[in-house]
Enzyme design. Structure first.
Site, PDB file in Angstrom:
ATOM      1  N   ARG A 564       0.834  -1.206   0.000  1.00  0.00           N
ATOM      2  CA  ARG A 564       0.000   0.000   0.000  1.00  0.00           C
ATOM      3  C   ARG A 564       0.865   1.250   0.000  1.00  0.00           C
ATOM      4  O   ARG A 564       1.898   1.306   0.670  1.00  0.00           O
ATOM      5  CB  ARG A 564      -0.894   0.030   1.247  1.00  0.00           C
ATOM      6  CG  ARG A 564      -2.109  -0.845   1.176  1.00  0.00           C
ATOM      7  CD  ARG A 564      -3.122  -0.478   2.250  1.00  0.00           C
ATOM      8  NE  ARG A 564      -2.540  -0.392   3.574  1.00  0.00           N
ATOM      9  CZ  ARG A 564      -3.080   0.292   4.589  1.00  0.00           C
ATOM     10  NH1 ARG A 564      -4.213   0.948   4.413  1.00  0.00           N
ATOM     11  NH2 ARG A 564      -2.508   0.309   5.771  1.00  0.00           N
ATOM     12  N   SER A 628       7.286  -4.727   7.561  1.00  0.00           N
ATOM     13  CA  SER A 628       6.848  -5.662   8.610  1.00  0.00           C
ATOM     14  C   SER A 628       7.672  -6.944   8.642  1.00  0.00           C
ATOM     15  O   SER A 628       7.134  -8.064   8.642  1.00  0.00           O
ATOM     16  CB  SER A 628       5.370  -5.994   8.413  1.00  0.00           C
ATOM     17  OG  SER A 628       4.627  -4.800   8.340  1.00  0.00           O
ATOM     18  N   ASP A 682       5.173  -2.837  11.417  1.00  0.00           N
ATOM     19  CA  ASP A 682       3.713  -2.667  11.472  1.00  0.00           C
ATOM     20  C   ASP A 682       3.179  -2.729  12.899  1.00  0.00           C
ATOM     21  O   ASP A 682       2.187  -2.080  13.241  1.00  0.00           O
ATOM     22  CB  ASP A 682       2.996  -3.697  10.589  1.00  0.00           C
ATOM     23  CG  ASP A 682       3.320  -5.141  10.960  1.00  0.00           C
ATOM     24  OD1 ASP A 682       4.321  -5.369  11.668  1.00  0.00           O
ATOM     25  OD2 ASP A 682       2.593  -6.044  10.510  1.00  0.00           O
TER      26      ASP A 682
END
Length: 942
Positions: A564, A628, A682
Site C-alpha cells: 500500500r 513488517s 507494522d
C-alpha cells in the site's frame, strides 16, 4: 328362550310330517343359521348404537392424520417445542449398522411387564450373523412404584446375575440400555427422564439422567465391568433391529403395553440439534398426542374415566386410547355401563365386573379369536361371575372388536402422518419403505395386524409399505446401536487423541509465559542478544504523539502479498484529525521470491503510480516506511533486514539496510525524490495509532498473516543501546520464539510438517503456531492424517487436499462462525474440492477450533509475559495498560480475540489490560511516527 323360538319357527313353516327326514334336518340347520345371523345382527347393531363415537370413519382418520402432522412440526421447532404435546425427541442415532460392526455386547430392556438382559454376538461379517442369549426377570410393583435407587440397583443386580449365570464376569462388555420412556437426550449415552408412562411410577428419577443412575448402581458390583454406551428407546431399538435385516426400514412402531413410533428425520428440520445435513432418528413419543386437548372431540366418557383412574391423569391420552395396558379396562368400563343400563347380563353385575383391571388385553385378544372367540368370551365372562346368554357373548365380542379396531385406526392415522412426512421430505411422488414393528398387542391380537395394515394403505395410497415384525425385540436393536456406538467411540478416540496434542493446560501456558519472559531478557542483554531467539530490536521510536503533529506525509506498507501507498494528512489542535488516501498494489510471487533489486524497483513503480494518481509527483514529502519484517535498526531511518518471513524470499536483502535499498531504487527511477524519515514495523505502527487515541497504549500486537508484539521498554534495560533515560519502543520479533527448542514439548508432528515444508525451516516456530499464514496449513495436515486413518472423507484423499496452502486461514474463521450451519460448512469444503458428509463437517469444525484456540492461548501467554514485565518495570502492585491490536486473525476470527483476552487475564491477574482495535496501524501509524520524528528532530535542532 332359544328352543321356544326355534319351535315356533318350525311350526309356522310349511314342513309336514310327510317331508323326508333328511330334508327336515337340513331345513332345521338353515333355520338355526338364520336365527344366529339375525341374533348377531341385532346384538351388533345394539353395540354399534351404544359405541357410536368409537367408530371412526376415514374422513375422521384423515383429520387425525392432519392434526398429528401439525403436532410433529411443533415438536421439531425450537420455539414451539417446550409446549408441544408430541415431543419429537432427538435420539442421536444417525444411521443403521454399516456392516463393519463386530464383537460381543450386552443389552438391557426395561419398559414392559418384564425386564430382559441379553448378550449379543455380532460376527465380523457384520450383517450376516447375530447370535443372542437372553433372560427375563420380573418387574414387581415394589420396584415399578418404589424409588430410583431401588430400581437401578435391581437392574444392576439382574445384570450381575445374568453375567454370573453365563460365566462372563471376567470380560468387559459394551452395553446398550433400552429404556422405553420419554427422555431428552443431548448425546447417545445420556437421557433425562421427562415422565413415567405405562404403569411405572418410580420416585426420584424424573428430570435426572438415567444413564448416570445406572452407572452409579453398576459401580456397586465390583465384579461387573461394563461400559454403558447407548440409551435407546424401545421404538428406536425396534427400528434398528429391523433395519439390520432391511435397509429400507426407517420407521419403528411399538404397539404393546404402551405405544410409540420413531422415524428418520432430515437434520435440516430438527431445530433442537445443530446441523442440517444427514438424518437423525426422532422418537416421537406419540403417546402424549392429545394431551393439549387436540383430541378431546374424539375422546369418550370411557376414555376420560380411564384417564382419571390412571397413575398419570391428563398425560399420555393417545396411548390410553390405543395401548395394551388400557384396552382391557376400556372394555370392562363399557360392559359395566351397558349392564347398568340393562343392555347386558339382564342388568346383573358381578363384583369382578366392578373391579378395576379384571379384564385384561389378553382377554380381549382371546374373545376376538377366529372360531373360538365366542366360546372364549363365554368362559371369560363366567370367570367374572357372570351368567352370559348367547346374545351377551355376541355383544361383548363386538365391544372388543370396536375397542381394538379403534386402537388400530388411531395408530394407522398417526403412522400415515409419519409416512407422508417421509415421502414429502424426500420429495417423492411415491414412497417405498419398511416399518419395523413390535409389541404384545400387535403380536398376540389375532386381528390387529391386518386391520392396521389395511387402514394405513387406505390412508396413504401413494406409499408402498412393508411391515416387518421385529423377531428379537427392541433389545437386539439396543445392541446394534451399541455396536455402531462402539465403532464410533473407537473413531472418536482416534480423533480425540490427535486433537489432544493441541490442548494446553494451565501449567503449559505458565511455562510458555515464563520461557517468553526469559527470552525477552536474553534479547535485551548485550552478552546474550546475538543468540536470543526473541530479537528485541530497538526501533528508535522514543515518543508517542502529543497532538501537535500536523502536515502531509507519505506512508508505505509492505508486509504481505499486497503493498500500500498512502497520503496521510494530519491536523493538530482541538479539531485534530487524520485523513488518509491510499492505493493497493499486488506483489506477485515471482517478485516476492525474486531478487532484492526487482522487489524494490516494483515498490518504486507502485509509488510513482500513486504520486501520479494523486497529482503530487513533484512534492518532496516526508515518508514513513512500514516494513513488517525483522530489522536491526541503528537509528529511526536505518534498518538492516535480519531475515525474511511470511513467504518472502527476495535475494540480496538479508543484512542490508532496506532504507538504502529504497533510496537506490528511487535514484534508478530518477523521476521523484522523497524524504525517508522512518522505517517502521507494522506492530509499532499499530501501537502509535492507538497511542494517538489513548495515551495509556504502550503495547502493539499484530495477529494476522504474521504475529508480533512491540512495547515501550525502559532505556536502562536496553543494554544494546546507549543511554539510560526515558523509553524506547522494542520490536520483539517474537515469531522466532522457540527456534532454540524451548517450546518443543508443545509442538506437534503437524507443526513440524508445516515447518519443514515452509520457506524458512527451523525459523519463526512460534509464528508458525500462531499466525494466519500457517494455521490453515496445520489444519490441512491434520485433515490428511484423519483421512489416512479412515476417519474423514471416506478415507479418500482428494488432489485438492494434497495441495499445499489450499486451506486458507480465512476458512477457519468462516467454519468456526457460530451462525454457520453445517450445510454451509460442507459447501466451503466442497469449494475446496472436499466431498464431505455431515459428520465430516463436524470433525473439520472441531479441528479448526482446536488449532485456532491453541494459537490464541499461545499469544495470550506471550502477551502476559510482556504486561507482567511492564508492571515490574514500574514497580506496581497493579498495572492498567492498553494494547493496540491489528490483524485479520484477531479481527475476523469469531473466537480468537475472546480466548486471547481470557488467557491474558488468567496468566497476568495483576494487570488490567484493555485491547484497542487499531483502525490502520501500518499506514496511519507510519505517518504518525514520521510526524513525531520530524517534531522531535525540529525540537533537537532548536
Amino acid at each position: 328362550m332359544r328352543s321356544a323360538t326355534l319351535e315356533l319357527l318350525i311350526h309356522s313353516s310349511s314342513v309336514t310330517t310327510e317331508t323326508p327326514i333328511s330334508f327336515k334336518k337340513m331345513f332345521a340347520v338353515h333355520l338355526l343359521a338364520f336365527y344366529f345371523t339375525k341374533l348377531k345382527e341385532d346384538q351388533i347393531k345394539k353395540v354399534d348404537r351404544f359405541l357410536y363415537h368409537m367408530r371412526l370413519s376415514d374422513d375422521v382418520l384423515l383429520d387425525v392424520m392432519t392434526r398429528f402432522q401439525a403436532e410433529m412440526v411443533k415438536g421439531l421447532e425450537r420455539d414451539a417445542h417446550p409446549t408441544a404435546a408430541v415431543k419429537m425427541l432427538p435420539t442421536f442415532v444417525r444411521s443403521i449398522p454399516d456392516g463393519s460392526e463386530k464383537g460381543d455386547f450386552l443389552a438391557l430392556d426395561l419398559g414392559g411387564s418384564k425386564f430382559r438382559v441379553l448378550k449379543v454376538k455380532v460376527s465380523e461379517d457384520g450383517k450376516q450373523n447375530v447370535q443372542m442369549e437372553s433372560q427375563f426377570y420380573p418387574t414387581p410393583k415394589e420396584i415399578t412404584h418404589g424409588n430410583g435407587t431401588e430400581l437401578f440397583d435391581y437392574v444392576a443386580d439382574c445384570l450381575a446375575d445374568f453375567m454370573e449365570t453365563k460365566n462372563i464376569k471376567h470380560k468387559k462388555f459394551p452395553l446398550g440400555f433400552t429404556f422405553s420412556f420419554p427422555c431428552i437426550q443431548t448425546k447417545l449415552d445420556e437421557g433425562v427422564l421427562l415422565s413415567w408412562t405405562k404403569y411405572f411410577k418410580v420416585r426420584g428419577v424424573q428430570e435426572t439422567d438415567v444413564i448416570s443412575s445406572l452407572r452409579h448402581a453398576l459401580r456397586k458390583h465390583k465384579d461387573v465391568d461394563v461400559d454403558v454406551l447407548a440409551l435407546v428407546n424401545d421404538t428406536v431399538g425396534t427400528m434398528m433391529t429391523c433395519g439390520y435385516d432391511d435397509q429400507r426400514c426407517e420407521v419403528g412402531v411399538i404397539i404393546g403395553t404402551g405405544t410409540n413410533a420413531c422415524y428418520m428425520e432430515e437434520m435440516s428440520n430438527i431445530d433442537l440439534v445443530e446441523g442440517d445435513e444427514g438424518r437423525m432418528c426422532i422418537n416421537t413419543e406419540w403417546g402424549a398426542f392429545g394431551d393439549d386437548g387436540s383430541l378431546d372431540d374424539l375422546r369418550t366418557e370411557f376414555d376420560r374415566e380411564i384417564d382419571l383412574g390412571s397413575i398419570n391423569p391428563g398425560k399420555q391420552l393417545f396411548e390410553k386410547m390405543i395401548s395394551g395396558l388400557y384396552l382391557g379396562e376400556l372394555v370392562r368400563l363399557i360392559l359395566l355401563k351397558m349392564a347398568k343400563k340393562g343392555l347386558l347380563f339382564n342388568g346383573k353385575i358381578s363384583t369382578a365386573l366392578r373391579t378395576k383391571d379384571k379384564i385384561e388385553t389378553k382377554h380381549v385378544a382371546a374373545m376376538e379369536k377366529h372360531k373360538k372367540g365366542l366360546q372364549n368370551t363365554k368362559e371369560i365372562l363366567m370367570e367374572l361371575g357372570l351368567t352370559p346368554s348367547e346374545e351377551d357373548c355376541i355383544a361383548v365380542q363386538h365391544v372388543c372388536t370396536i375397542v381394538s379396531f379403534r386402537s388400530a385406526n388411531l395408530c394407522a392415522a398417526a403412522l400415515a402422518a409419519i409416512l407422508t412426512r417421509l415421502r414429502e421430505n424426500k420429495k417423492l411422488i411415491r414412497l417405498r419403505t419398511t416399518v419395523g414393528i413390535d409389541g404384545t398387542l400387535y403380536k398376540t391380537h389375532p386381528q390387529y395386524p391386518k386391520r392396521l395394515h389395511k387402514v394405513v394403505r387406505r390412508l396413504v395410497p401413494n406409499c408402498d409399505v412393508r411391515f416387518l415384525l421385529s423377531e428379537s425385540g427392541s433389545a437386539k436393536g439396543a445392541a446394534m446401536v451399541t455396536a455402531v456406538a462402539c465403532r464410533l467411540v473407537s473413531q472418536r478416540k482416534q480423533i480425540d487423541d490427535i486433537l489432544a496434542s493441541f490442548e494446553l493446560s494451565k501449567e503449559n501456558l505458565i511455562e510458555v509465559k515464563n520461557k517468553m519472559r526469559e527470552e525477552l531478557e536474553y534479547g535485551l542483554k548485550k552478552e546474550t542478544h546475538a543468540t536470543a531467539t526473541v530479537k528485541m530490536l530497538p526501533t528508535y521510536v522514543c515518543g508517542t504523539p502529543d497532538g501537535t503533529e500536523k502536515g502531509k506525509f507519505l506512508a508505505l506498507d509492505l508486509g504481505g502479498t499486497n503493498f500500500r501507498v498512502l497520503l496521510v494528512k494530519i491536523r493538530s489542535g482541538r479539531r485534530k484529525s487524520v485523513r488518509m488516501y491510499n492505493k493497493i498494489f499486488a506483489i506477485p510471487l515471482e517478485i516476492m521470491q525474486g531478487t532484492g533489486e526487482e522487489l524494490f524497483d516494483h515498490i518504486v513503480q507502485c509509488i510513482a503510480d500513486f504520486l501520479e494518481y494523486m497529482g503530487i509527483k513533484g512534492a518532496r514529502l516526508p515518508l514513513g516506511f512500514t516494513f513488517s519484517f525483522p530489522c536491526r535498526q541503528a537509528s529511526i531511518d536505518k534498518g538492516a533486514l535480519v531475515e525474511w518471513t511470511k513467504g518472502f524470499k527476495a535475494t540480496d536483502c538479508e543484512g542490508e539496510d532496506v532504507v538504502d535499498m529504497l533510496r537506490e531504487a528511487i535514484k534508478r527511477r530518477n523521476e521523484f525524490d522523497l524524504d525517508i524519515v522512518a522505517v517502521v514495523n507494522d506492530t509499532v505502527g499499530t501501537m502509535m495509532t492507538c497511542g494517538y487515541e489513548d495515551p495509556n497504549c504502550e503495547i502493539g500486537f499484530i495477529a494476522g498473516t504474521g504475529s508480533n508484539v512491540c512495547y515501550m521498554e525502559e532505556m536502562k534495560n536496553i543494554e544494546i543501546v546507549e543511554g539510560t533515560e526515558g523509553k524506547m519502543c522494542i520490536n520483539t520479533e517474537w515469531g522466532g520464539f522457540g527456534d532454540n527448542g524451548c517450546i518443543d514439548s508443545i509442538r506437534t508432528k503437524y507443526d513440524k510438517e508445516v515447518d519443514e515444508g515452509s520457506l524458512n525451516p527451523g525459523k519463526q516456530r512460534y509464528e508458525k503456531m500462531t499466525s494466519g499464514m500457517y494455521l490453515g496449513e496445520i489444519v490441512r495436515q491434520i485433515l490428511i492424517d484423519l483421512t489416512n486413518h479412515g476417519l474423514l472423507f471416506r478415507g479418500q484423499i482428494s488432489e485438492s487436499l494434497r495441495t499445499r496452502g489450499i486451506f486458507e486461514t480465512k476458512f477457519l474463521s468462516h467454519i468456526e462462525s457460530d451462525q454457520l450451519a453445517l450445510l454451509q460448512v460442507r459447501r466451503i469444503l466442497q469449494q475446496l474440492g472436499l466431498d464431505s458428509t455431515c459428520d465430516d463437517s463436524i470433525i473439520v469444525k472441531e479441528v479448526c477450533g482446536a488449532v485456532s484456540k491453541r494459537a490464541a492461548q499461545l499469544c495470550g501467554a506471550g502477551l502476559a509475559a510482556i504486561v507482567e514485565k511492564k508492571r515490574e518495570n514500574r514497580n506496581l502492585e497493579h498495572l492498567k495498560i492498553t494494547v493496540g491490536v491489528d490483524g485479520t486473525l484477531y479481527k475476523l476470527h469469531p473466537h480468537f480475540s475472546g480466548i486471547l483476552r481470557e488467557t491474558v487475564k488468567e496468566m497476568a491477574p495483576q494487570c488490567d489490560v484493555t485491547f484497542m482495535l487499531s483502525e490502520d496501524g501500518s499506514g496511519k501509524g507510519a505517518a504518525l511516527i514520521t510526524a513525531v520524528a520530524k517534531r522531535l528532530h525540529n525540537v533537537g535542532e532548536n
